[in-house]
Design a protein around this motif. Structure first.
Motif, PDB file in Angstrom:
ATOM      1  N   TYR A  45       0.843  -1.199   0.000  1.00 17.88           N
ATOM      2  CA  TYR A  45       0.000   0.000   0.000  1.00 17.88           C
ATOM      3  C   TYR A  45       0.870   1.237   0.000  1.00 17.88           C
ATOM      4  CZ  TYR A  45      -3.221   3.602   1.583  1.00 17.88           C
ATOM      5  OH  TYR A  45      -3.950   4.752   1.701  1.00 17.88           O
ATOM      6  N   ASN A  46       0.549   2.201  -0.862  1.00 20.04           N
ATOM      7  CA  ASN A  46       1.302   3.456  -0.936  1.00 20.04           C
ATOM      8  C   ASN A  46       0.352   4.606  -0.599  1.00 20.04           C
ATOM      9  OD1 ASN A  46       2.951   5.596  -1.455  1.00 20.04           O
ATOM     10  ND2 ASN A  46       3.282   5.123  -3.612  1.00 20.04           N
ATOM     11  N   GLU A  49       0.160   7.801  -2.914  1.00 16.82           N
ATOM     12  CA  GLU A  49      -0.384   7.709  -4.257  1.00 16.82           C
ATOM     13  C   GLU A  49      -1.674   8.524  -4.328  1.00 16.82           C
ATOM     14  OE1 GLU A  49      -1.924   3.923  -6.305  1.00 16.82           O
ATOM     15  OE2 GLU A  49       0.256   3.793  -6.332  1.00 16.82           O
ATOM     16  N   ASP A  51      -4.176   8.343  -6.387  1.00 18.31           N
ATOM     17  CA  ASP A  51      -5.273   7.694  -7.093  1.00 18.31           C
ATOM     18  C   ASP A  51      -6.339   7.271  -6.080  1.00 18.31           C
ATOM     19  OD1 ASP A  51      -6.861   6.509  -8.972  1.00 18.31           O
ATOM     20  OD2 ASP A  51      -5.631   4.714  -9.179  1.00 18.31           O
ATOM     21  N   ASN A  54      -8.978   3.968  -6.292  1.00 18.69           N
ATOM     22  CA  ASN A  54      -8.700   2.617  -5.808  1.00 18.69           C
ATOM     23  C   ASN A  54      -8.471   2.556  -4.305  1.00 18.69           C
ATOM     24  OD1 ASN A  54      -8.803   1.570  -8.419  1.00 18.69           O
ATOM     25  ND2 ASN A  54      -6.668   2.100  -8.782  1.00 18.69           N
ATOM     26  N   TYR A  55      -8.774   3.643  -3.591  1.00 22.52           N
ATOM     27  CA  TYR A  55      -8.416   3.709  -2.168  1.00 22.52           C
ATOM     28  C   TYR A  55      -8.948   2.555  -1.331  1.00 22.52           C
ATOM     29  CZ  TYR A  55      -8.722   4.816   2.723  1.00 22.52           C
ATOM     30  OH  TYR A  55      -8.675   4.732   4.076  1.00 22.52           O
ATOM     31  N   SER A  57     -10.040  -0.422  -2.060  1.00 20.29           N
ATOM     32  CA  SER A  57      -9.614  -1.760  -2.481  1.00 20.29           C
ATOM     33  C   SER A  57      -8.117  -1.973  -2.296  1.00 20.29           C
ATOM     34  CB  SER A  57     -10.017  -2.012  -3.928  1.00 20.29           C
ATOM     35  OG  SER A  57      -9.397  -1.078  -4.779  1.00 20.29           O
ATOM     36  N   ASP A  58      -7.292  -0.945  -2.508  1.00 18.75           N
ATOM     37  CA  ASP A  58      -5.847  -1.178  -2.389  1.00 18.75           C
ATOM     38  C   ASP A  58      -5.402  -1.339  -0.941  1.00 18.75           C
ATOM     39  OD1 ASP A  58      -6.138   1.499  -1.777  1.00 18.75           O
ATOM     40  OD2 ASP A  58      -4.627   2.222  -3.168  1.00 18.75           O
ATOM     41  N   ILE A  59      -5.993  -0.623  -0.011  1.00 21.37           N
ATOM     42  CA  ILE A  59      -5.606  -0.820   1.396  1.00 21.37           C
ATOM     43  C   ILE A  59      -6.202  -2.120   1.931  1.00 21.37           C
ATOM     44  CG2 ILE A  59      -7.453   0.498   2.502  1.00 21.37           C
ATOM     45  CD1 ILE A  59      -5.177   1.530   4.416  1.00 21.37           C
ATOM     46  N   ALA A  61      -6.614  -4.793   0.147  1.00 21.59           N
ATOM     47  CA  ALA A  61      -5.758  -5.852  -0.397  1.00 21.59           C
ATOM     48  C   ALA A  61      -4.488  -5.990   0.433  1.00 21.59           C
ATOM     49  CB  ALA A  61      -5.422  -5.552  -1.852  1.00 21.59           C
ATOM     50  N   ALA A  62      -3.911  -4.863   0.845  1.00 18.24           N
ATOM     51  CA  ALA A  62      -2.708  -4.912   1.680  1.00 18.24           C
ATOM     52  C   ALA A  62      -3.019  -5.532   3.039  1.00 18.24           C
ATOM     53  CB  ALA A  62      -2.133  -3.509   1.852  1.00 18.24           C
TER      54      ALA A  62
END
Length: 106
Positions: A45-46, A49, A51, A54-55, A57-59, A61-62
């Protein structure tokens, strides 16, 4: 009578704030929050970023990757601190009862 009403209002005004605390667990320390941030960054997770599309879903996923590494079987769909994929049991049958009266036609 007016004195009783005023006394009741005064007591309730003093008691309500004391009863309104919702947190039962101790809050996280800065060190704990920082450790959690380091873990999710190491999992991909960055936070820098930009973007935002996708906030969530990307965290998630991490966090799922971290949970898989730790062997946790909880999901991110937990609501109110309770996982939605668990089981529950409301009670046990009384002794001598063999089944549900609705199912057995009684």
């Amino acid at each position: 009578m007016k004195t009783l009403i005023r006394l009741t209002l005064a007591v309730s005004a003093l008691a309500i704030p004391a009863l309104s605390f919702a947190q039962s667990a101790a809050p996280l320390t800065r060190a704990q929050v920082y450790e959690d941030l380091v873990r999710v960054e190491q999992a991909g997770y960055n936070p820098g970023e930009s973007d935002d599309a996708n906030y969530p879903s990307d965290i998630q996923a991490a966090e799922a990757k971290i949970a898989a590494q730790n062997g946790d079987h909880t999901t991110n769909e937990a609501v109110g601190g309770a996982s939605t994929n668990g089981t529950s049991q409301a009670g046990t049958p009384r002794s001598g009862m063999t089944g549900n009266a609705v199912d057995s036609g009684q």
